[in-house]
Motif scaffolding. Sequence first.
Motif, PDB file in Angstrom:
ATOM      1  N   ARG A 185       4.329  -3.834  -9.758  1.00 30.44           N
ATOM      2  CA  ARG A 185       3.307  -3.542 -10.767  1.00 30.44           C
ATOM      3  C   ARG A 185       2.131  -2.834 -10.088  1.00 30.44           C
ATOM      4  O   ARG A 185       1.517  -3.389  -9.190  1.00 30.44           O
ATOM      5  N   PRO A 186       1.824  -1.578 -10.485  1.00 30.02           N
ATOM      6  CA  PRO A 186       0.658  -0.886  -9.912  1.00 30.02           C
ATOM      7  C   PRO A 186      -0.623  -1.651 -10.235  1.00 30.02           C
ATOM      8  O   PRO A 186      -0.742  -2.265 -11.290  1.00 30.02           O
ATOM      9  N   LEU A 187      -1.590  -1.594  -9.331  1.00 34.73           N
ATOM     10  CA  LEU A 187      -2.848  -2.304  -9.514  1.00 34.73           C
ATOM     11  C   LEU A 187      -3.994  -1.331  -9.735  1.00 34.73           C
ATOM     12  O   LEU A 187      -4.059  -0.270  -9.102  1.00 34.73           O
ATOM     13  N   ARG A 188      -4.889  -1.710 -10.648  1.00 38.05           N
ATOM     14  CA  ARG A 188      -6.105  -0.948 -10.908  1.00 38.05           C
ATOM     15  C   ARG A 188      -7.306  -1.844 -10.590  1.00 38.05           C
ATOM     16  O   ARG A 188      -7.207  -3.063 -10.698  1.00 38.05           O
TER      17      ARG A 188
ATOM     18  N   ASN B  33       0.847  -1.183   0.000  1.00 38.38           N
ATOM     19  CA  ASN B  33       0.000   0.000   0.000  1.00 38.38           C
ATOM     20  C   ASN B  33       0.888   1.239   0.000  1.00 38.38           C
ATOM     21  O   ASN B  33       1.377   1.670   1.038  1.00 38.38           O
ATOM     22  N   LEU B  34       1.091   1.831  -1.172  1.00 38.32           N
ATOM     23  CA  LEU B  34       1.912   3.019  -1.319  1.00 38.32           C
ATOM     24  C   LEU B  34       1.022   4.261  -1.297  1.00 38.32           C
ATOM     25  O   LEU B  34      -0.197   4.164  -1.471  1.00 38.32           O
ATOM     26  N   PRO B  35       1.598   5.449  -1.094  1.00 39.34           N
ATOM     27  CA  PRO B  35       0.780   6.669  -1.088  1.00 39.34           C
ATOM     28  C   PRO B  35      -0.043   6.858  -2.360  1.00 39.34           C
ATOM     29  O   PRO B  35      -1.142   7.420  -2.318  1.00 39.34           O
ATOM     30  N   SER B  36       0.475   6.371  -3.488  1.00 43.05           N
ATOM     31  CA  SER B  36      -0.234   6.533  -4.760  1.00 43.05           C
ATOM     32  C   SER B  36      -1.206   5.399  -5.054  1.00 43.05           C
ATOM     33  O   SER B  36      -1.930   5.443  -6.050  1.00 43.05           O
ATOM     34  N   GLY B  37      -1.215   4.375  -4.208  1.00 44.48           N
ATOM     35  CA  GLY B  37      -2.125   3.254  -4.425  1.00 44.48           C
ATOM     36  C   GLY B  37      -1.453   1.916  -4.183  1.00 44.48           C
ATOM     37  O   GLY B  37      -0.277   1.840  -3.806  1.00 44.48           O
ATOM     38  N   TRP B  38      -2.194   0.844  -4.415  1.00 47.62           N
ATOM     39  CA  TRP B  38      -1.692  -0.504  -4.184  1.00 47.62           C
ATOM     40  C   TRP B  38      -0.886  -0.998  -5.382  1.00 47.62           C
ATOM     41  O   TRP B  38      -1.196  -0.665  -6.534  1.00 47.62           O
ATOM     42  N   CYS B  39       0.142  -1.785  -5.094  1.00 47.06           N
ATOM     43  CA  CYS B  39       0.912  -2.449  -6.144  1.00 47.06           C
ATOM     44  C   CYS B  39       1.216  -3.868  -5.682  1.00 47.06           C
ATOM     45  O   CYS B  39       1.016  -4.212  -4.518  1.00 47.06           O
ATOM     46  N   ILE B  40       1.697  -4.693  -6.597  1.00 47.93           N
ATOM     47  CA  ILE B  40       2.059  -6.073  -6.274  1.00 47.93           C
ATOM     48  C   ILE B  40       3.492  -6.324  -6.707  1.00 47.93           C
ATOM     49  O   ILE B  40       3.951  -5.774  -7.717  1.00 47.93           O
ATOM     50  N   ARG B  41       4.187  -7.132  -5.942  1.00 45.67           N
ATOM     51  CA  ARG B  41       5.582  -7.460  -6.251  1.00 45.67           C
ATOM     52  C   ARG B  41       5.790  -8.957  -6.069  1.00 45.67           C
ATOM     53  O   ARG B  41       5.425  -9.527  -5.043  1.00 45.67           O
TER      54      ARG B  41
END
Length: 204
Positions: A77-80, A50-58
């Motif tokens: 990879r950012p998630l939408r 959970n980053l300030p700009s949104g969720w991503c997966i690694r």
Amino acid sequence: MSAYVELWVQDVRDRIALSGDRVAIGQAASNDISLPFDRAVSRLHAVLENLPSGWCIRDLNSRNGTLVNGERIWGERPLRPGDEIRVGETTLVFRLDEPVDQGEPTRGVEEAPYLTRREREVLLSLCTPLASQNAFREPASIRDIAKRLVVTEAAVKQHMMRLYDKFGIQEQGERRRLQLANEAIRRGAVAMAEIQQWAKGGQP
């Protein structure tokens, strides 16, 4: 704004809320999302952050890799909303309770969700009657789709439930098929040219 993932196991869906800064995914019981039933998943497979700009997966150097919308990821990879995450034999769909502002220009038409090959075939079969030169007809029935794809009606129903969910079709009853067909064409998931070719027995 709360985020969650839908966990799909043998066409059964479970909702898992995401909280904190990190959510670990893996086969070991110590993970936040533990998948002990999936032998293709590594003990510590991937992490949602959970980053300030949104969720991503690694991916965490897993044995079989992590896929997002059918593509293997390398690094973060950012998630939408609507992104499909594949770890081993398990599918998770990333969701947000409310639309998130991505800072992009407004689109007139929503983008189509990611579809598997079989889901596209089900949609094309559903829309085949629309390629008729006659007056407007109802979309294909479950039985007709099953016959066209040489699968069971139960299998078609499972795919249809996934498609209703992906396209946000809330209506119940027979009109759902019509609404799904219209929405698939409106959002460009299938084009009339593809439907016509499919109706003639060709491949999309």
